[in-house]
Write an enzyme that holds these catalytic residues in place. Structure first.
Site, short mmCIF file in Angstrom:
data_model
loop_
_atom_site.label_atom_id
_atom_site.label_comp_id
_atom_site.label_asym_id
_atom_site.label_seq_id
_atom_site.Cartn_x
_atom_site.Cartn_y
_atom_site.Cartn_z
N SER A 49 0.85 -1.19 0.00
CA SER A 49 0.00 0.00 0.00
C SER A 49 0.89 1.25 0.00
O SER A 49 2.10 1.16 0.24
CB SER A 49 -0.87 0.00 1.25
OG SER A 49 -0.04 0.18 2.39
N ASP A 83 -1.25 -1.58 -4.14
CA ASP A 83 -2.62 -1.67 -3.61
C ASP A 83 -3.13 -0.27 -3.27
O ASP A 83 -2.45 0.49 -2.57
CB ASP A 83 -2.55 -2.54 -2.33
CG ASP A 83 -3.90 -2.87 -1.76
OD1 ASP A 83 -4.85 -3.00 -2.53
OD2 ASP A 83 -3.98 -3.02 -0.52
N GLU A 135 -11.41 0.66 -9.58
CA GLU A 135 -12.37 0.32 -8.52
C GLU A 135 -13.64 1.14 -8.69
O GLU A 135 -13.59 2.36 -8.85
CB GLU A 135 -11.72 0.58 -7.15
CG GLU A 135 -12.64 0.23 -5.99
CD GLU A 135 -11.88 0.03 -4.67
OE1 GLU A 135 -10.66 -0.28 -4.70
OE2 GLU A 135 -12.52 0.18 -3.63
N HIS A 182 -13.09 -3.30 4.48
CA HIS A 182 -11.70 -3.34 4.93
C HIS A 182 -11.57 -3.30 6.45
O HIS A 182 -12.46 -2.79 7.13
CB HIS A 182 -10.95 -2.10 4.43
CG HIS A 182 -10.60 -2.12 2.98
ND1 HIS A 182 -10.98 -1.15 2.11
CD2 HIS A 182 -9.87 -3.00 2.25
CE1 HIS A 182 -10.50 -1.40 0.90
NE2 HIS A 182 -9.83 -2.52 0.96
N HIS A 215 -11.70 -7.02 -2.56
CA HIS A 215 -10.94 -6.41 -1.46
C HIS A 215 -11.63 -6.77 -0.15
O HIS A 215 -12.75 -7.26 -0.12
CB HIS A 215 -10.92 -4.88 -1.63
CG HIS A 215 -9.95 -4.40 -2.64
ND1 HIS A 215 -8.79 -3.74 -2.32
CD2 HIS A 215 -9.95 -4.52 -4.00
CE1 HIS A 215 -8.12 -3.45 -3.42
NE2 HIS A 215 -8.81 -3.91 -4.46
N ASN A 237 -8.01 -10.05 -1.84
CA ASN A 237 -7.06 -9.28 -1.02
C ASN A 237 -7.16 -9.60 0.47
O ASN A 237 -8.24 -9.53 1.06
CB ASN A 237 -7.35 -7.79 -1.19
CG ASN A 237 -6.87 -7.24 -2.51
OD1 ASN A 237 -6.57 -8.00 -3.43
ND2 ASN A 237 -6.79 -5.95 -2.62
N THR A 240 -5.68 -7.54 6.82
CA THR A 240 -5.91 -7.45 8.27
C THR A 240 -5.59 -8.77 8.99
O THR A 240 -4.98 -8.75 10.06
CB THR A 240 -7.37 -7.03 8.53
OG1 THR A 240 -7.58 -5.78 7.86
CG2 THR A 240 -7.64 -6.86 10.00
O1 G3H Z 1 -7.01 -2.01 1.77
C1 G3H Z 1 -6.19 -1.35 2.42
C2 G3H Z 1 -5.01 -2.03 2.94
O2 G3H Z 1 -5.39 -2.83 4.01
C3 G3H Z 1 -3.87 -1.08 3.21
O3 G3H Z 1 -3.88 -0.51 4.47
O4 G3H Z 1 -2.79 1.73 4.08
O5 G3H Z 1 -2.88 0.73 6.38
O6 G3H Z 1 -1.38 -0.26 4.63
P1 G3H Z 1 -2.66 0.47 4.92
P1 13P Z 2 -8.73 -6.74 4.72
O1 13P Z 2 -8.66 -5.48 5.55
O2 13P Z 2 -10.06 -7.40 4.82
O3 13P Z 2 -7.61 -7.66 4.94
O4 13P Z 2 -8.62 -6.25 3.17
C1 13P Z 2 -7.38 -6.07 2.58
C2 13P Z 2 -7.47 -5.32 1.30
O5 13P Z 2 -8.50 -5.21 0.68
C3 13P Z 2 -6.23 -4.74 0.80
O6 13P Z 2 -6.45 -4.00 -0.37
ZN ZN Z 3 -8.34 -3.05 -0.41
#
Ligand code: G3H
Ligand code: 13P
Ligand code: ZN
Length: 291
Positions: A49, A83, A135, A182, A215, A237, A240
């Protein structure tokens, strides 16, 4: 080995399974994903990300993934993906260091602006031989207070609009909002939502050749994942659940042993915890034993 994402997804399309897209943050999480994929003869997408890029540095995180995936012992194909790229600049930077796939996430903008930014990113990606994910529909989850299915419905992907979106942007893969959410909230608070499989079926019927990306798939059970794969989901994806597994493993070993001082002793169980989750997901997604 490191491959272009299209190689993974074309085969998944042909053979009817999904490829896990796993978020990594560091060497240990990358090792966990690649070891699990290797053990099961499965393809995997490693994704980062913008937050991870900010944390680790784009070149460093890219080189970590490349080094781990290109290790001669790794015979399974691994693809590197951005991502939730939120800007053209972020997409262009990842393309410049060799990503084979980017996600341009302009889903919170009005439709016409989403199309505009997505098309700009897709055109640039295609000029460089890179695949682009767009998306349509908004995934809620991290920021909201109320989170009932009724609250979420207005944000779901419209199956008719999806046809226009794909036609106007030429995205290679499409991320949809069909109830998926998410983040940690679904584990601690609201519960894992059910997918709107009827809506997914309409999207897939309208766009049978477009690989669909799910996602927010942490926590979603097999009885929802399997029909989603039947209905065209080709990338799933997971972030978490990996963060939880990693952090809980570290917490556990530190709690168990207050004298521990070698970071490798702390992080080895964390790698194993990542491997375990990735293995479970690979089996659930039908991608084990494909390579
Ligand atoms: O979908 C989002 C991902 O879980 C990325 O999260 O920006 O905290 O790395 P993050
Ligand atoms: P989760 O938060 O459900 O793991 O989703 C991850 C995701 O979509 C990353 O793009
Ligand atoms: Zn995502």
């Amino acid at each position: 080995m490191l491959v272009h994402i299209k190689d993974l997804i074309k085969k998944a399309q042909k053979d009817g399974y999904a490829v896990g897209a796993f978020n990594i943050f560091n060497l240990e999480t990358a090792l966990g994903v690649v070891r699990a994929a290797s053990k099961l003869g499965a393809p995997a997408i490693i994704q980062v990300s913008e937050t991870t890029i900010e944390y680790a540095g784009l070149k460093a995180i890219t080189q970590i993934v490349e080094a781990v995936a290109k290790d001669e012992k790794v015979k399974v194909p691994i693809a590197l993906h951005l991502d939730h790229g939120k800007s053209f600049r972020s997409v262009a930077e990842c393309i410049s260091v060799g990503f084979s796939s980017i996600h341009i996430d302009a889903s919170e903008l009005p439709f016409s602006e989403n199309v505009l930014l997505t098309k700009q990113a897709v055109d640039y990606a295609h000029k460089h031989g890179v695949w682009a994910q767009g998306e349509l529909g908004i995934l809620r989850g991290v920021e909201d207070k109320a989170q009932t299915p009724e609250d979420m419905a207005p944000f779901f992907t419209d199956p008719e609009e999806a046809v226009d979106f794909v036609a106007q942007t030429s995205v290679d893969t499409l991320a949809v909002s069909i109830g998926n959410m998410h983040g940690i909230k679904k584990f601690r608070d609201v519960g894992v939502p059910d997918l709107d499989l009827l809506r997914l079926k309409k999207i897939h019927n309208n766009l049978p050749a477009t690989p669909i990306v799910l996602h927010g798939a942490s926590g979603i059970k097999k009885n929802q994942i399997e029909p989603a794969i039947e209905l065209g989901v080709r990338i799933i994806n997971i972030d978490t659940e990996l963060r939880l597994a990693f952090t809980n493993a570290v917490r556990e070993i530190l709690n168990e042993n207050s004298l521990i001082y070698d970071p490798r002793q702390v992080l080895t169980p964390a790698i194993a915890a990542i491997e375990k989750i990735v293995e479970e997901k690979i089996k659930m997604f039908g991608s084990a034993g494909r390579y």
